[in-house]
Design an enzyme around this catalytic site. Structure first.
Site, mmCIF file in Angstrom:
data_model
loop_
_atom_site.group_PDB
_atom_site.id
_atom_site.type_symbol
_atom_site.label_atom_id
_atom_site.label_comp_id
_atom_site.label_asym_id
_atom_site.label_seq_id
_atom_site.Cartn_x
_atom_site.Cartn_y
_atom_site.Cartn_z
ATOM 1 N N CYS B 86 0.995 -1.296 0.061
ATOM 2 C CA CYS B 86 0.118 -0.020 0.143
ATOM 3 C C CYS B 86 0.928 1.326 0.091
ATOM 4 O O CYS B 86 1.519 1.668 -1.007
ATOM 5 C CB CYS B 86 -0.979 -0.024 1.049
ATOM 6 S SG CYS B 86 -2.412 1.128 1.081
ATOM 7 N N HIS B 194 -3.519 -5.266 1.266
ATOM 8 C CA HIS B 194 -2.869 -5.625 2.290
ATOM 9 C C HIS B 194 -2.678 -7.184 2.811
ATOM 10 O O HIS B 194 -3.909 -7.671 3.437
ATOM 11 C CB HIS B 194 -3.646 -4.897 3.488
ATOM 12 C CG HIS B 194 -3.319 -3.402 3.596
ATOM 13 N ND1 HIS B 194 -2.406 -2.616 4.275
ATOM 14 C CD2 HIS B 194 -3.968 -2.328 2.859
ATOM 15 C CE1 HIS B 194 -2.432 -1.458 3.939
ATOM 16 N NE2 HIS B 194 -3.465 -1.320 3.228
ATOM 17 N N GLU B 196 -1.359 -8.658 5.149
ATOM 18 C CA GLU B 196 -1.451 -8.954 6.737
ATOM 19 C C GLU B 196 -2.959 -8.644 7.184
ATOM 20 O O GLU B 196 -3.016 -9.113 8.278
ATOM 21 C CB GLU B 196 -0.468 -7.855 7.269
ATOM 22 C CG GLU B 196 -1.108 -6.215 7.494
ATOM 23 C CD GLU B 196 -1.009 -5.561 6.200
ATOM 24 O OE1 GLU B 196 -0.641 -6.019 5.203
ATOM 25 O OE2 GLU B 196 -1.122 -4.231 6.295
#
Lengths: 85, 218
Positions: B86, B194, B196
């Site tokens: 990002c 993302h 994560e």
């Protein structure tokens, strides 16, 4: 040493999407401004610089535009510079 | 064991999520402040998402002058693995480690939602062992994720298999629906989604963890 007032105008390169400009343009007819076209949104950055002369001031401003103020992938820039008396 | 350095600028806000998911994937993570210059002990560097230096001027524009960035450039040029997620992707394009730029979403809105992306290449540390065409559910969370590149560079990216991820349905106006790309040596990768945030089934998807498991194999 002299002082210069600098105005940098940053624009989208031709062919780069300008969603802000397009949105403003779409909104204008609703307000009755139906004759306005080619709206383009950019940035204006104003600052002062001390330099020996206008040429060296312009050189430094060019450098800072290329290295920081404008992203060459998306943007072009135009520099206006005048001495502060 | 794989040691990953997670870069933290003033304004970064995804570092703990990235660290936790890398640990969960089987690696070890260590947060590194943006004035760090010695990266020699790390197996990979991850630039986490957020708003580095407030995203002032342009996302990533100020971050490129943080001391850690010249070390990351050297690390990458020596073949080191670098991942930008990002805002980290935006930083990597600003610094020139990846081509193109991320401009404002064409909708002019901040987009935060799960999106389906398709693995388009194995030429990246995140997708080495993932079959091309695999669909992954991973969230995006950005205002400037509209990947923009000139047609010449796009051709180079396409022809050399450097388009790593594509959106199944283009959410932000990105050129050729591109969600992530790698550099010409395949050791630097940037992506807007993302991973994560898709690292546990409680979050709705574990697909991001698959990418991070690839990373820690390096």
């Amino acid at each position: 040493m002299a002082s210069y007032e600098v105005m940098v105008e940053i624009r989208h390169l031709p062919g780069i999407n300008d969603p802000e400009g397009a949105t403003v343009e779409r909104a204008l007819p609703a307000l009755g401004f139906s004759t306005i076209s080619k709206v383009s949104m950019g940035k204006a950055i104003r600052f002062s610089i001390d330099a020996d002369d206008v040429d060296s001031a312009t050189l430094s401003v060019n450098d800072v535009c290329k290295r920081l103020l404008a992203n060459p992938v998306l943007e072009s820039f135009e520099i206006k510079i005048r001495e502060i008396k | 064991m794989h040691l990953s350095g997670i870069v933290v600028f003033p304004g970064t806000n995804c570092e703990f999520d990235v660290a936790e998911s890398i640990d969960k994937a089987g690696g070890i993570s260590q947060l590194i402040w943006h004035d760090t210059t010695d990266l020699s002990k790390f197996d990979s560097i991850v630039i986490a998402g957020g708003f580095a230096h407030g995203d002032y001027l342009r996302p990533g524009a100020i971050a490129k002058f943080s001391p850690v960035m010249s070390s990351i450039e050297r690390f990458a040029n020596d073949g080191g693995t670098v991942v930008g997620i990002c805002n980290g992707f935006q930083v990597l394009t600003e610094v020139g480690l990846l081509p193109g730029a991320l401009q404002k979403n064409d909708s002019l809105t901040f987009i935060c939602k799960n999106v389906e992306i398709v693995v388009s290449s194995n030429f990246s540390p995140l997708t080495k062992n993932i079959e091309i065409g695999t669909e992954l559910l991973i969230p995006i969370n950005h205002f400037s994720g509209n990947f923009t590149v000139d047609s010449e560079t796009l051709k180079v990216l396409e022809d050399s298999g450097r388009v790593v991820f594509r959106y199944k349905s283009n959410p932000n106006g990105s050129t050729a629906s591109i969600a992530g790309i790698s550099n010409e040596t395949g050791n630097v990768v940037g992506l807007m989604p993302h991973p994560e945030r898709a690292s546990d089934i409680l979050l709705g998807s574990e697909d991001g963890l698959r990418l991070l498991k690839n990373l820690i194999l390096i």
